[in-house]
Design an enzyme around this catalytic site. Structure first.
Site, PDB file in Angstrom:
ATOM      1  N   HIS A 215     -37.118  56.452 -24.284  1.00  0.00           N
ATOM      2  CA  HIS A 215     -38.476  56.731 -24.768  1.00  0.00           C
ATOM      3  C   HIS A 215     -39.391  57.135 -23.630  1.00  0.00           C
ATOM      4  O   HIS A 215     -39.068  56.995 -22.446  1.00  0.00           O
ATOM      5  CB  HIS A 215     -39.046  55.512 -25.504  1.00  0.00           C
ATOM      6  CG  HIS A 215     -39.210  54.286 -24.661  1.00  0.00           C
ATOM      7  ND1 HIS A 215     -40.270  54.107 -23.793  1.00  0.00           N
ATOM      8  CD2 HIS A 215     -38.445  53.166 -24.562  1.00  0.00           C
ATOM      9  CE1 HIS A 215     -40.166  52.934 -23.195  1.00  0.00           C
ATOM     10  NE2 HIS A 215     -39.055  52.335 -23.644  1.00  0.00           N
ATOM     11  N   CYS A 231     -34.590  49.107 -22.235  1.00  0.00           N
ATOM     12  CA  CYS A 231     -34.773  50.496 -22.666  1.00  0.00           C
ATOM     13  C   CYS A 231     -34.760  51.429 -21.455  1.00  0.00           C
ATOM     14  O   CYS A 231     -34.977  51.008 -20.315  1.00  0.00           O
ATOM     15  CB  CYS A 231     -36.085  50.659 -23.419  1.00  0.00           C
ATOM     16  SG  CYS A 231     -36.043  49.957 -25.091  1.00  0.00           S
TER      17      CYS A 231
END
Length: 255
Positions: A215, A231
């Site tokens: 992301h 992440c």
């Protein structure tokens, strides 16, 4: 002509007599009396603390910086120096920096700029390879080439490895912290809609059924560091570029 000279001598003598009058006689002369109803209506002067009073301290300074009745102390502006009684000249840029809620951050490291590089791994074109130790993401192009992006990866204890596929793609994704993260950070919001302030940034690519994503980020200075809870984060401009180059089902290899 002689009469003019005489008058000049007399005037000079009178002036000399006044100047030679003893100081005691001048002080003893009766002062002019002005009654209250004869006072001109002028605004009262405003008292301020000056530099030569800075060392007086105690009740005098308390009086100057309070309302005189409630005892409420005056709060000087930031930058006030009681030894000088002055404020430094205002720098508009400095004022803007002081008003900003975020501290200054390091510049983006140019090593992590997007660039085309050689790639001699075994993965085929269209595969994403995450080099966790060196904090790079490779999008394999084939023919020994790849696009390389800088990334931020998991903090110590939050790194992982394996093979996933992109299961979903979202633009300006909303963010709901998982229970595990809320247990560590109870101050986090329970839900945040997508937007420039959202920590997931401009785009998100979800990795299988896991909670992990590739992301964007509203903190580009963290690229090249161990920063996340697992992440893979990228600059917004880089994740937008990658988002447009890969499809759902693309293979992701995390080293």
């Amino acid at each position: 002509m002689s009469r003019k000279i005489l008058f000049a001598l007399l005037a000079g003598a009178s002036t000399l007599a006044v100047n030679l009058q003893p100081a005691a006689a001048i002080e003893a002369s009766e002062p002019t009396v002005v009654y209250a109803d004869q006072m001109p209506q002028r605004p009262m002067p405003v008292r301020t603390a000056s530099a030569d009073r800075a060392g007086m301290g105690g009740g005098f300074i308390e009086f100057l910086f309070s309302d005189g009745q409630s005892g409420r102390r005056y709060q000087p502006q930031p930058g006030y120096d009681p030894r000088r009684g002055l404020l430094p000249p205002m720098d508009p840029q400095q004022s803007m920096r002081q008003d900003a809620s975020e501290p200054a951050h390091p510049a983006f490291d140019p090593r992590y700029e997007k660039q085309a590089v050689e790639y001699h791994g075994k993965e085929g074109a269209g595969t994403i390879v995450i080099d966790t130790p060196n904090k790079f993401l490779f999008l394999v192009q084939g023919d020994g080439r790849a696009l390389r992006y800088g990334i931020g990866v998991g903090r110590p204890g939050f790194t992982w490895s394996g093979v996933k596929t992109i299961s979903a793609k979202k633009e300006w994704p909303a963010w709901t912290p998982p229970p595990e993260m809320l247990a560590r950070r109870p101050d986090l919001p329970r839900h945040m809609e997508g937007g420039p302030q959202n920590p997931l940034g401009a785009r998100a690519m979800y990795l299988g059924s896991s909670l992990y994503r590739i992301h964007g980020s509203n903190e580009p200075w963290t690229i090249g560091t161990n920063v996340s809870s697992g992440c893979i984060r990228m600059r917004n401009e880089d994740v937008i570029d990658l988002y447009g180059r890969v499809n759902v089902g693309a293979k992701v290899v995390v080293l």
